[in-house]
Design a protein around this motif. Structure first.
Motif, PDB file in Angstrom:
ATOM      1  N   ILE A 219      10.554   6.873   5.547  1.00 20.67           N
ATOM      2  CA  ILE A 219      10.445   5.713   4.673  1.00 20.67           C
ATOM      3  C   ILE A 219      11.793   5.501   3.989  1.00 20.67           C
ATOM      4  O   ILE A 219      12.357   6.437   3.413  1.00 20.67           O
ATOM      5  CB  ILE A 219       9.351   5.912   3.609  1.00 20.67           C
ATOM      6  CG1 ILE A 219       7.991   6.140   4.280  1.00 20.67           C
ATOM      7  CG2 ILE A 219       9.282   4.708   2.671  1.00 20.67           C
ATOM      8  CD1 ILE A 219       6.868   6.470   3.301  1.00 20.67           C
ATOM      9  N   ASP A 220      12.311   4.290   4.072  1.00 14.72           N
ATOM     10  CA  ASP A 220      13.640   4.023   3.502  1.00 14.72           C
ATOM     11  C   ASP A 220      13.685   4.398   2.024  1.00 14.72           C
ATOM     12  O   ASP A 220      14.536   5.170   1.591  1.00 14.72           O
ATOM     13  CB  ASP A 220      14.006   2.549   3.682  1.00 14.72           C
ATOM     14  CG  ASP A 220      14.224   2.178   5.144  1.00 14.72           C
ATOM     15  OD1 ASP A 220      14.410   3.083   5.963  1.00 14.72           O
ATOM     16  OD2 ASP A 220      14.212   0.973   5.454  1.00 14.72           O
ATOM     17  N   PHE A 221      12.764   3.838   1.245  1.00 15.44           N
ATOM     18  CA  PHE A 221      12.656   4.172  -0.176  1.00 15.44           C
ATOM     19  C   PHE A 221      11.176   4.273  -0.516  1.00 15.44           C
ATOM     20  O   PHE A 221      10.427   3.300  -0.330  1.00 15.44           O
ATOM     21  CB  PHE A 221      13.331   3.107  -1.057  1.00 15.44           C
ATOM     22  CG  PHE A 221      14.826   3.105  -0.951  1.00 15.44           C
ATOM     23  CD1 PHE A 221      15.607   3.848  -1.813  1.00 15.44           C
ATOM     24  CD2 PHE A 221      15.441   2.370   0.050  1.00 15.44           C
ATOM     25  CE1 PHE A 221      16.985   3.861  -1.691  1.00 15.44           C
ATOM     26  CE2 PHE A 221      16.818   2.373   0.179  1.00 15.44           C
ATOM     27  CZ  PHE A 221      17.596   3.132  -0.691  1.00 15.44           C
ATOM     28  N   ALA A 222      10.758   5.440  -0.988  1.00 17.16           N
ATOM     29  CA  ALA A 222       9.345   5.668  -1.284  1.00 17.16           C
ATOM     30  C   ALA A 222       9.161   6.010  -2.754  1.00 17.16           C
ATOM     31  O   ALA A 222       9.971   6.717  -3.350  1.00 17.16           O
ATOM     32  CB  ALA A 222       8.816   6.815  -0.421  1.00 17.16           C
ATOM     33  N   ILE A 223       8.102   5.460  -3.325  1.00 14.95           N
ATOM     34  CA  ILE A 223       7.638   5.876  -4.659  1.00 14.95           C
ATOM     35  C   ILE A 223       6.309   6.581  -4.388  1.00 14.95           C
ATOM     36  O   ILE A 223       5.240   5.952  -4.405  1.00 14.95           O
ATOM     37  CB  ILE A 223       7.466   4.667  -5.600  1.00 14.95           C
ATOM     38  CG1 ILE A 223       8.741   3.819  -5.613  1.00 14.95           C
ATOM     39  CG2 ILE A 223       7.133   5.135  -7.021  1.00 14.95           C
ATOM     40  CD1 ILE A 223       8.653   2.551  -6.453  1.00 14.95           C
ATOM     41  N   PRO A 224       6.367   7.865  -4.089  1.00 10.84           N
ATOM     42  CA  PRO A 224       5.199   8.547  -3.514  1.00 10.84           C
ATOM     43  C   PRO A 224       3.983   8.644  -4.427  1.00 10.84           C
ATOM     44  O   PRO A 224       2.849   8.589  -3.943  1.00 10.84           O
ATOM     45  CB  PRO A 224       5.745   9.937  -3.165  1.00 10.84           C
ATOM     46  CG  PRO A 224       6.982  10.102  -3.984  1.00 10.84           C
ATOM     47  CD  PRO A 224       7.548   8.743  -4.162  1.00 10.84           C
TER      48      PRO A 224
END
Length: 289
Positions: A219-224
């Motif tokens: 994922i390029d940018f994740a806010i998990p």
């Protein structure tokens, strides 16, 4: 070519010089105007009665109103060459004659710029800038998406764009065009990550992880903790069917596992950064609630 054929080919528009080259004398031109067969729509430019003053006709009028050797450029040229769909309201017209242009068409925006022969083409009887210079100039009004589109359809190459840019390093908009060209290079991926990280940090978005592994993908940018994924789509001209299929499978898998996936393009990063941050914040808030 006689005047009848010229009329058909040129949307009913031509200059006095073109009419004379077809064998029409100056006195005949005056007579036709006097009896209403032709209408003078700019100084030395005529529209044959019965022909609509269409968008195509107006583009011809704008160019001929500046000079017989003038050249249509920018977004209007992109439209004329089939590189962009929106009909222009104004027409940037390049001339190699210094000083005040003779402009007598309300839509013509005359600009002094002597053009290299490599940057001039004739399409359907109208002189325009060649595709490479056209999309560089048009990108100032339309955005960098026109560069990607022209590259994807192979109307231009990166090398063509760089060569056209180098011929006019001090032209209006050269700095912006240079930044777009840098983004088209091999370092586009890392540059996209840098821009996105800066946007999220400056926008006060926290808790994100760059290049996070998940379900066999990255994922390029994740806010998990709220399952929000931000994906940056690469330039279309760089991509193939396999890449599109892989991205679709990744998105479907993330959504199936409860993730909210936001996709942004290079044009989004460059042209609407504030909206990107707002959309990420909104998605994060919805997911948290």
């Amino acid at each position: 070519m006689d005047i009848t054929e010229l009329t058909v080919r040129r949307d009913g528009v031509f200059s006095a010089q073109e009419a004379r080259e077809c064998g029409v004398s100056s006195s005949s031109i005056q007579r036709k105007v006097a009896v209403g067969e032709w209408k003078a729509v700019a100084r030395g430019v005529y529209l044959v009665s019965g022909h609509a003053r269409s968008a195509r006709a107006q583009a011809r009028i704008a160019v001929l109103s500046v000079h017989n050797d003038a050249v249509l450029g920018g977004a209007a040229a992109a439209w004329w060459l089939g590189l962009h769909d929106a009909e222009p309201r104004k027409h940037v017209v390049f001339t190699k004659t210094r000083g005040a242009a003779r402009r007598s068409s309300a839509t013509a925006l005359a600009r002094y710029r002597p053009l290299d022969d490599a940057d001039i083409t004739v399409h359907e009887g109208l002189r325009t800038t060649a595709p490479s210079l056209t999309v560089l100039d048009a990108s100032l009004d339309i955005g960098m998406s026109i560069l990607d589109s022209a590259l994807l359809t192979k109307r231009v190459t990166v090398e063509d764009l760089e060569a056209a840019h180098a011929r006019y390093p001090r032209r209006h908009g050269a700095t912006s065009a240079a930044s777009y060209l840098r983004l088209l290079g091999d370092g586009a991926r890392s540059e996209a990550e840098r821009l996105t990280a800066n946007l999220l940090s400056a926008g006060g978005v926290s808790g994100w992880i760059a290049n996070m592994p998940a379900y066999g993908y990255i994922i390029d940018f994740a806010i998990p903790h709220v399952k929000v994924a931000v994906e940056i789509d690469g330039f279309a001209f760089h991509r193939d069917a396999a890449a599109f299929r892989r991205d679709r499978l990744k998105r479907n898998l993330l959504v199936a596992n409860g993730w909210t996936v936001l996709n942004f393009t290079w044009a989004d990063l460059v042209e609407r950064p504030t909206e990107i941050v707002d959309e990420v914040r909104a998605a994060r808030q919805r997911a948290a609630s």
